[in-house]
Design a protein around this motif. Structure first.
Motif, mmCIF file in Angstrom:
data_model
loop_
_atom_site.group_PDB
_atom_site.id
_atom_site.type_symbol
_atom_site.label_atom_id
_atom_site.label_comp_id
_atom_site.label_asym_id
_atom_site.label_seq_id
_atom_site.Cartn_x
_atom_site.Cartn_y
_atom_site.Cartn_z
ATOM 1 N N ASN A 80 30.092 40.361 37.403
ATOM 2 C CA ASN A 80 28.729 39.863 37.607
ATOM 3 C C ASN A 80 28.654 38.763 38.669
ATOM 4 O O ASN A 80 27.739 37.936 38.659
ATOM 5 N N GLY A 81 29.637 38.749 39.569
ATOM 6 C CA GLY A 81 29.641 37.755 40.633
ATOM 7 C C GLY A 81 30.301 36.453 40.249
ATOM 8 O O GLY A 81 30.419 35.553 41.089
ATOM 9 N N GLU A 82 30.718 36.304 38.992
ATOM 10 C CA GLU A 82 31.383 35.075 38.571
ATOM 11 C C GLU A 82 32.842 35.093 39.031
ATOM 12 O O GLU A 82 33.360 36.116 39.460
ATOM 13 N N ARG A 83 33.506 33.957 38.944
ATOM 14 C CA ARG A 83 34.931 33.870 39.262
ATOM 15 C C ARG A 83 35.674 33.572 37.963
ATOM 16 O O ARG A 83 35.327 32.652 37.227
ATOM 17 N N ILE A 84 36.709 34.366 37.703
ATOM 18 C CA ILE A 84 37.469 34.249 36.462
ATOM 19 C C ILE A 84 38.822 33.617 36.773
ATOM 20 O O ILE A 84 39.552 34.102 37.654
ATOM 21 N N PRO A 85 39.197 32.532 36.085
ATOM 22 C CA PRO A 85 40.503 31.899 36.342
ATOM 23 C C PRO A 85 41.635 32.809 35.869
ATOM 24 O O PRO A 85 41.901 32.923 34.679
ATOM 25 N N ALA A 86 42.272 33.461 36.825
ATOM 26 C CA ALA A 86 43.261 34.494 36.505
ATOM 27 C C ALA A 86 44.666 34.024 36.832
ATOM 28 O O ALA A 86 44.876 33.090 37.617
ATOM 29 N N LEU A 87 45.623 34.702 36.224
ATOM 30 C CA LEU A 87 47.033 34.618 36.583
ATOM 31 C C LEU A 87 47.453 36.044 36.928
ATOM 32 O O LEU A 87 47.217 36.971 36.148
#
Length: 808
Positions: free
Chosen positions: A493-500
């Motif tokens: 949805n256009g958000e940024r997810i803190p990923a590893l």
């Protein structure tokens, strides 16, 4: 000379030529028929036996000057062409292996056909034969030219979209960690060198360390860059401070590593950097003034050594920091118990996580049950005192062992570099498997819980927060080989997810939420074989990251075996059918079996780069087939004694002491030393993190410095070769890479994967380039350490800087 004599002489020469070509054809046919029969006995392809018999008969007829031999060979070639298209499709290298040699023989037969008995003096036969020879010759010339084209597994489509919200100025100015920043993304925000001007780059300076990597030593260092100084380390753990603009030595430190302690596997991938905070100003004039931090050693460089020391150096002078440990160093052997020289080595170097120095270590593969602990330790960067230790055999206890005790032995280690999230205060460890690697019947539940996993710890205290496992009960040596990379990926949805993002030897790329350890990209458990050896406890399922592309060869098949010619291709087919193979996670066996992907891995310690401008993940991989065999203890001990090994080694037969077995591992190649699987043997791939699909994928590296039987071909054929070291993407749209088997620094277009520039290196390199801008001159530099590649014989001691000419 009479006309009759000339004709007789011409006929005699043609007769001899036909005999020679016929003999070659018959010999090849006899080999294919014999090998084809052996292959059929193993349940393999039906093609080789009849094709070999047809060629054998064709060759005999040609020796007898019987023109039916040419017709029979022509029929064989047509049938081979149809079979090749059915089995390999229109893929260039599989077709070249099947048809190339046969086309050469066909050309020769076409040339001798006019002189065969019954064809003499027949102009139509001569015209048709020579015409066919010309066609085959042109096809061979075209095929030779085609060999110099890269293999595109996926070609780039539309131009990539620009990532939302990225600003190059938000990135730090220095390269302060192994992956540049604590998140390990190997991305340079500098955009001075572009796809348009990269062709103008020249060598700015060359530095020689005097430390050559021979034997088990390898130069895998990516230097740090702090301001106008570069800090590099060598396989013997020597440290050099080098002026970034001139390439002149500022200082040198030699820790005098004991050469007998680590006789193999010497390397230094990285150093660590820390600035000691200055004392805070007093709140009021009446408040006591804190003691000022001395100017010496406020800025510190840390290194780990093969003889197990953690050393702090003054970044300005190279002198040991007197207040750190014992006169500038602390022992990494403390608490480790008995240490066989070479069994434990902190090859990745130290990593800064806030105000903690993290130290893991490489444990020599497959030596014994009772190898040193895989404990990860954190030290105070000022005093050198232990801050905490993560030891899975002592859950909840983070202090060092008491007198007469030691960290839990035989536990999963962390030999790749950890990464650190300062906002979450978490450090992420990529773990290995328990020792030894290929048999786990004696492993504890604590080992199985964290082997081949990402483990999140509180950076301040070492308390465990979560565990994500990539391989259950790992007996295939699928330890995590590279640092986890932290990046905020685009969400639906256009958000940024803190990923590893974690790459693996298996070719799986796991994308998980670095806050919780839960998968962002879908992971499913798939059933795998479980017919293991007595005492094993193989998992019935293994995790697959189906939400991200798989970067590897697929399931192996006989049709996927390769060779330069049908001769070595048949060898590889027979070798494949003789080996036990049940697909992924084929259980270790006392018969030769195929662990695929191999324990060398697809992706390895070089790690990945994140192109933040386009949300692209850039990764290189290698594709090699290995075989392994567990040896019952008496057989293993006898073989080890016969081998005459005097020092521990990871190659050939290794002991796995304390288990019922030793193990032998080897590459699967033809008699020419050519890998047995279809090319490419190494690729570079761009994955669009917005769609989680491959944007482009191509072969990486040429055979210029390699070739059959160990001979250099000197031909830059981009068949794709195994590679080590990582890529670096830049804000201008370039990827810099050096870790190919040939000797080059390359620049590639991140949007298309096209190679747009390369510069020869004096020897091979297998390090990740350092890309930065000098604060003094304003120049952007690309710095390469070149000490020689693993698969090539040439060795060097070079640090080379490239830049655009003139002023920036």
């Amino acid at each position: 000379m009479s006309v009759e004599s000339k004709e007789h002489k011409r006929y005699g020469a043609g007769r001899i030529a036909a005999i020679v070509v016929g003999a070659i054809t018959a010999l090849l046919g006899a080999y294919l028929a014999y090998g084809g029969l052996e292959l059929l006995k193993l349940g393999g392809s039906f093609y080789y036996l009849p094709a070999g018999l047809l060629m054998l008969v064709s060759g005999i007829l040609l020796i007898r000057s019987d023109r039916r031999g040419a017709w029979l060979y022509g029929l064989t070639f047509v049938l081979t062409l149809l079979w090749s298209l059915w089995e390999a499709g229109l893929h260039f290298w599989p077709l070249a292996a099947r048809l190339g040699l046969l086309a050469v023989i066909g050309l020769l037969i076409a040339l001798v056909t006019p002189g065969l008995r019954g064809n003499a003096g027949q102009a139509p036969v001569r015209r048709a034969s020579y015409g066919l020879a010309v066609v085959l010759g042109l096809c061979l010339i075209g095929a030779f030219a085609g060999a110099f084209q890269p293999i595109w597994l996926v070609k780039a489509g539309e131009a990539p979209a620009i990532a939302q919200g990225y600003k190059p100025g938000d990135d730090g100015a220095n390269w302060t960690n192994y992956g540049r920043t604590t998140d390990g993304n190997q991305f340079s925000p500098i955009d001075q060198i572009t796809p348009q001007n990269v062709g103008d780059m020249k060598v700015a300076w060359t530095f020689r360390t005097g430390d050559f990597a021979y034997g088990g030593a390898e130069n895998q260092n990516t230097p740090l860059q702090i301001g106008k100084v570069i800090y590099a380390c060598t396989p013997a753990n020597k440290v050099f401070a080098i002026d970034a603009d001139s390439g002149k030595q500022v200082w040198k430190y030699d820790p005098q590593v004991n050469p007998g302690y680590s006789p193999t596997w010497l390397r230094c991938r990285s150093l660590a950097y820390y600035e000691v905070p200055k004392p805070a100003a007093p709140a009021s004039a009446d408040a006591p003034v804190a003691s000022a931090q001395p100017a010496a050693c406020q800025r510190r460089i840390y290194l780990t050594t093969a003889d197990l020391r953690l050393i702090a150096l003054d970044a300005a002078t190279g002198e040991p920091c007197a207040d750190f440990g014992d006169k500038g160093q602390t022992s990494l052997a403390k608490g480790m118990g008995e240490l066989v020289p070479g069994f434990y080595n902190p090859t990745a170097g130290p990593v800064m996580a806030g105000d903690r120095i993290l130290v893991g270590g490489w444990i020599m593969d497959n030596q014994a049950v009772d190898e040193p602990s895989g404990a990860v330790r954190a030290f105070d960067p000022v005093t050198g005192k232990l801050a905490w230790a993560w030891d899975i055999g002592r859950p909840g206890v983070t202090t060092e062992p008491g007198p007469g005790e030691h960290y839990t032995r035989g536990t999963p280690n962390t030999w790749a570099a950890p990464t650190y999230d300062p906002q979450l205060g978490l450090v992420y460890l990529p773990t290995g498997n328990g020792t030894p690697d290929m048999y786990g019947g004696q492993r504890t539940a604590a080992i199985n819980r964290v082997n081949s996993s990402i483990v999140a710890l509180d950076a301040k205290t070492g308390a465990e927060r979560w565990v994500f496992q990539t391989t259950h009960h790992d007996v295939w040596d699928y330890d995590l080989p590279s640092k986890p990379v932290l990046y905020d990926v685009p969400g639906p949805n256009g958000e940024r997810i803190p990923a590893l993002i974690q790459t693996t030897k298996r070719g799986e790329i796991f994308m998980i939420d670095r806050r919780t350890g839960k998968a962002i990209a879908d992971v499913v458990e798939k059933p795998v074989p479980t017919d293991g050896l007595p005492g094993e406890k193989l998992s019935p399922t293994q995790p697959y990251s189906v939400g991200m592309p798989q970067i590897r060869q697929g399931v192996l098949t006989e049709a996927g075996m390769w060779g330069i010619t049908p001769i070595d291709q048949l060898m590889c087919r027979i070798a494949f059918k003789e080996l036990k193979y049940e697909g992924d996670f084929t259980p270790p066996s006392t018969s030769w079996y195929i662990p695929h992907p191999s324990p060398f891995g697809t992706m390895n310690w070089g790690g990945i780069s994140i192109d933040k401008v386009h949300d692209y993940l850039i990764v290189n991989d290698m594709r090699i087939m290995m075989k392994a065999k567990l040896l019952p203890r008496p057989e293993a001990d006898k073989a080890l004694m016969a081998s005459g090994k005097t020092t521990p080694s990871v190659a050939g037969i290794v002991p796995m002491a304390g288990t019922p077995y030793g193990v032998n591992r080897a590459m699967v190649t033809s008699a020419l030393g050519v890998p047995c699987t279809d090319p490419p043997f190494g690729t570079m791939t761009a994955i669009d993190l917005k769609t989680r699909k491959i944007a482009w994928q191509r072969s990486l590296g040429t055979v210029e410095q390699l070739g059959p039987l160990g001979m250099k071909t000197h031909l830059p054929i981009p068949i794709g070769m195994p590679s080590l070291g990582g890529p670096v993407a830049t804000a201008s749209g370039l990827i810099f890479y050096t870790g190919t088997a040939d000797y080059y620094l390359r620049a590639m277009d991140v949007a298309t994967g096209q190679e747009i520039w390369k510069s020869p290196l004096p020897v091979g390199a297998q390090s990740t380039p350092l890309v930065f801008k000098s604060p003094e001159s304003g120049k952007q530099y690309v710095v390469v350490t070149a000490g020689g590649g693993r698969t090539a014989p040439d060795r060097g001691d070079y640090i080379i800087a490239y830049a655009l000419p003139g002023k920036p």
